[in-house]
Motif scaffolding. Structure first.
Motif, PDB file in Angstrom:
ATOM      1  N   SER A   1       0.823  -1.217   0.000  1.00 43.41           N
ATOM      2  CA  SER A   1       0.000   0.000   0.000  1.00 43.41           C
ATOM      3  C   SER A   1       0.847   1.252   0.000  1.00 43.41           C
ATOM      4  CB  SER A   1      -0.961  -0.007   1.191  1.00 43.41           C
ATOM      5  OG  SER A   1      -0.256  -0.211   2.392  1.00 43.41           O
ATOM      6  N   THR A   2       2.018   1.201   0.638  1.00 40.96           N
ATOM      7  CA  THR A   2       2.889   2.374   0.629  1.00 40.96           C
ATOM      8  C   THR A   2       3.349   2.665  -0.796  1.00 40.96           C
ATOM      9  OG1 THR A   2       3.594   2.106   2.911  1.00 40.96           O
ATOM     10  CG2 THR A   2       5.084   3.308   1.466  1.00 40.96           C
TER      11      THR A   2
ATOM     12  N   ARG B   1       1.864   1.662  -3.511  1.00 40.75           N
ATOM     13  CA  ARG B   1       0.691   1.943  -4.337  1.00 40.75           C
ATOM     14  C   ARG B   1       0.165   3.361  -4.092  1.00 40.75           C
ATOM     15  NH1 ARG B   1      -2.608  -2.120  -2.377  1.00 40.75           N
ATOM     16  NH2 ARG B   1      -3.643  -0.602  -1.066  1.00 40.75           N
ATOM     17  N   ALA B   2       0.111   3.763  -2.819  1.00 38.94           N
ATOM     18  CA  ALA B   2      -0.630   4.993  -2.484  1.00 38.94           C
ATOM     19  C   ALA B   2       0.237   6.128  -1.973  1.00 38.94           C
ATOM     20  CB  ALA B   2      -1.696   4.666  -1.436  1.00 38.94           C
ATOM     21  N   ALA B   3       1.509   5.851  -1.630  1.00 38.51           N
ATOM     22  CA  ALA B   3       2.322   6.920  -1.031  1.00 38.51           C
ATOM     23  C   ALA B   3       3.574   7.238  -1.843  1.00 38.51           C
ATOM     24  CB  ALA B   3       2.701   6.538   0.400  1.00 38.51           C
ATOM     25  N   LEU B   4       3.979   6.379  -2.749  1.00 37.98           N
ATOM     26  CA  LEU B   4       5.225   6.603  -3.501  1.00 37.98           C
ATOM     27  C   LEU B   4       4.971   6.632  -5.007  1.00 37.98           C
ATOM     28  CD1 LEU B   4       7.662   4.238  -1.496  1.00 37.98           C
ATOM     29  CD2 LEU B   4       7.642   6.735  -1.477  1.00 37.98           C
ATOM     30  N   PRO B   5       4.151   7.585  -5.465  1.00 35.05           N
ATOM     31  CA  PRO B   5       3.834   7.635  -6.892  1.00 35.05           C
ATOM     32  C   PRO B   5       5.079   7.946  -7.717  1.00 35.05           C
ATOM     33  CG  PRO B   5       3.176   9.673  -5.835  1.00 35.05           C
ATOM     34  CD  PRO B   5       3.582   8.734  -4.730  1.00 35.05           C
ATOM     35  N   ALA B   6       5.128   7.370  -8.901  1.00 34.20           N
ATOM     36  CA  ALA B   6       6.202   7.646  -9.864  1.00 34.20           C
ATOM     37  C   ALA B   6       7.576   7.214  -9.370  1.00 34.20           C
ATOM     38  CB  ALA B   6       6.211   9.128 -10.264  1.00 34.20           C
ATOM     39  N   ALA B   7       7.603   6.388  -8.316  1.00 33.71           N
ATOM     40  CA  ALA B   7       8.892   5.853  -7.857  1.00 33.71           C
ATOM     41  C   ALA B   7       9.156   4.533  -8.579  1.00 33.71           C
ATOM     42  CB  ALA B   7       8.860   5.614  -6.353  1.00 33.71           C
ATOM     43  N   ARG B   8      10.388   4.307  -8.943  1.00 29.48           N
ATOM     44  CA  ARG B   8      10.759   3.060  -9.598  1.00 29.48           C
ATOM     45  C   ARG B   8      11.634   2.275  -8.630  1.00 29.48           C
ATOM     46  NH1 ARG B   8      11.377   0.663 -14.670  1.00 29.48           N
ATOM     47  NH2 ARG B   8      13.425  -0.298 -15.034  1.00 29.48           N
TER      48      ARG B   8
ATOM     49  N   VAL C   1      14.097   7.636  -6.567  1.00 31.85           N
ATOM     50  CA  VAL C   1      13.692   8.962  -6.091  1.00 31.85           C
ATOM     51  C   VAL C   1      14.069   9.261  -4.637  1.00 31.85           C
ATOM     52  CG1 VAL C   1      11.814   9.344  -7.719  1.00 31.85           C
ATOM     53  CG2 VAL C   1      11.379   8.034  -5.618  1.00 31.85           C
TER      54      VAL C   1
END
Lengths: 339, 339
Positions: free
Chosen positions: B159-160, B162-169, B308
């Motif tokens: 969930s982190t 999915r919902a807290a780390l957008p655009a992170a690879r 990131v």
């Protein structure tokens, strides 16, 4: 595809890192989230300001010394007027702030939210001085106020609680949240005096000329207040934190801790009690059986205790302007994404 | 206020802990999220099944030995028929699973998603054997398939991201993900032989009669495959993990590590490379300068490296059926909440 226009208040190390990150991630953001964006406003304290509804070239912004050269119309010198007239959907607030009252950032954020802009900041001041007001204002105007980068840079603390830990009640937390003092204590373990450690931290640019904000525990206390205010939903001021800095830690104490296989750390603690939240910042000796022992240099940690999980710790290594910038980007995407 | 009807497949320790948590959090969930719920279906392997569209009393379910006594209409013995006919909005899948093919959980989840139900599971099998298919199926039917509790119990990993780390690879991760072997290695440091440590883990109920799933690294490899599949978005099977268990670790090696101030840990590693994801599970010696050193007993850790942020570690202490249950509750709320 939804388009967002962006305004930057402050364009120093963090603002520049954010612009660089936005450029780097532009196509990923478009393909993953269906979101496009353009910068329409940049205001700085000493290098002028730019307004361009058609879109400011961020590459050019990254190399200019005079933002007014990028402006297509006169930019108001007054920041509140600038915010109200910039026409952006999103404000990134990174201007210099006073921790005593959170100003002028607090007014900037208020103006942005009242104008129907989403507002994101890396400034702790407005969180400890205005979180509940700003949150209510955001709700009232159908926008979001996020501030991920105010504690532990871009590490997902606020967003994890907000979006990943529903119905969890935070009971207490313990952390090492001030990198400067943590680095200084590591240096003192290697034989430096307190003054030498201060001088080193100043030399590499992480301590101020007046180091009291760090060494007297103020920065840590502000972070404790921010976490308490937001994650426990209890308005809490830095002055309410029982605060002891690291000035009194002697080389002898450092050596005595080492002889016991322990280390001194500036620990931050907050806990819900029947009498309200109790919080303190103080040096404590910690042993290798705790996750705090191995937190070196600029690494930071926070350990959360909730009513639904065992202790949950988050450690962030290698922070910098780029990780603060990522927290701001994450705030933006988390506020507007629809998937 | 939105009402959701819930179905439970499997009602063992985790299912019971989830029912207890739902009861405890019912009023918070209603006030915080505007969500109400009722249990309408419970299916068990050995204690019968219950269907009651009017709502099964969860307090009674927690104390019954015969679920058919709580049923108001005949419950199909066939699980797929049970799922299709139960009429619930949400399925919590916690039935016994085969790690070889993820069955029968995979079929249960498929049936639920095809029937337009949200589906949540604590079973790793269906994630490593069917994640991409189940995700696509969920999308097609406008529902969600979440599985937070499959790795590190209810700690927010999936969930982190999915919902807290957008655009992170996610570039690589390193972790200690199998509690049983970690506890065994701690016991061996205190002088027990490998066999004594196995016997202890079996006695307290965390190792199976055949301990090979843990000691040969299979459980860890399945977790590595699940994290890789979901967080790197690369389908990955446990068999593709280069896997060495802890059978060959001798008391002499443990002592030699201690003499160097180090400890043996069963480390999980995965990394994106030009040739695809490379993953391994193997014992490694770690020193106190790493966050892995102090991970004792049933505590677990995963350290993520993204493009990131610096290294971001998450540590979970004191896991148990109640934390697994919380992961399932979080999945449910994260799937349906609107604020």
């Amino acid at each position: 595809m939804t388009h967002y226009t962006l305004a930057f208040l402050g364009f120093g190390n963090v603002g520049k890192a954010l612009a660089r990150l936005l450029l780097d991630k532009q196509s990923d953001i478009q393909s993953q989230y269906g979101i496009t964006f353009s910068a329409v406003a940049i205001a700085t304290g000493r290098h002028g300001s730019a307004l361009n509804p058609g879109g400011i070239d961020l590459e050019k912004a990254l190399s200019t010394e005079d933002f007014s050269s990028l402006s297509t119309r006169p930019a108001p010198a007054d920041m509140l007027a600038f915010i109200r007239e910039c026409g952006a959907d999103v404000l990134f607030e990174n201007s210099p702030v006073s921790y005593a009252d959170g100003q002028p950032a607090l007014s900037h954020l208020r103006a942005a939210l009242e104008s129907g802009m989403h507002a994101f900041t890396a400034n702790k001041g407005p969180v400890v001085h205005g979180y509940h007001e700003l949150r209510a204002l955001a709700q009232q105007h159908g926008v979001r106020f996020f501030h991920e980068s105010t504690v532990m840079d871009g590490a997902p603390l606020f967003s994890t609680f907000r979006a990943a830990l529903p119905a969890a009640r935070l009971l207490r937390f313990t952390g090492i949240l001030n990198s400067t003092t943590n680095l200084m204590l590591s240096r003192m373990e290697n034989g430096e005096s307190f003054d030498e450690a201060v001088a080193y931290a100043q030399r590499i640019g992480i301590a101020e000329t007046d180091p009291s904000g760090d060494v007297d525990g103020w920065d840590a206390a502000i972070k404790v207040a921010a976490l308490t205010t937001v994650l426990m939903d209890v308005p809490f001021k830095p002055q309410e934190v029982d605060r002891t800095g690291i000035r009194a830690i002697t080389p002898e104490q450092i050596a005595a801790a080492a002889a016991q296989g322990k280390r001194w750390k500036l620990l931050c603690r907050a806990e819900r009690t029947a009498a309200g939240v109790q919080a303190r910042v103080a040096p404590e000796m910690v042993g290798p059986e705790t996750p705090f022992y191995q937190i070196d240099g600029t690494t930071s940690i926070v350990q959360f205790e909730t009513d639904v999980l065992g202790r949950l710790s988050i450690i962030e290594e290698d922070p910098g302007p780029h990780t603060t910038a990522y927290g701001l980007l994450a705030d933006f995407l988390n506020a507007v994404r629809t998937n």
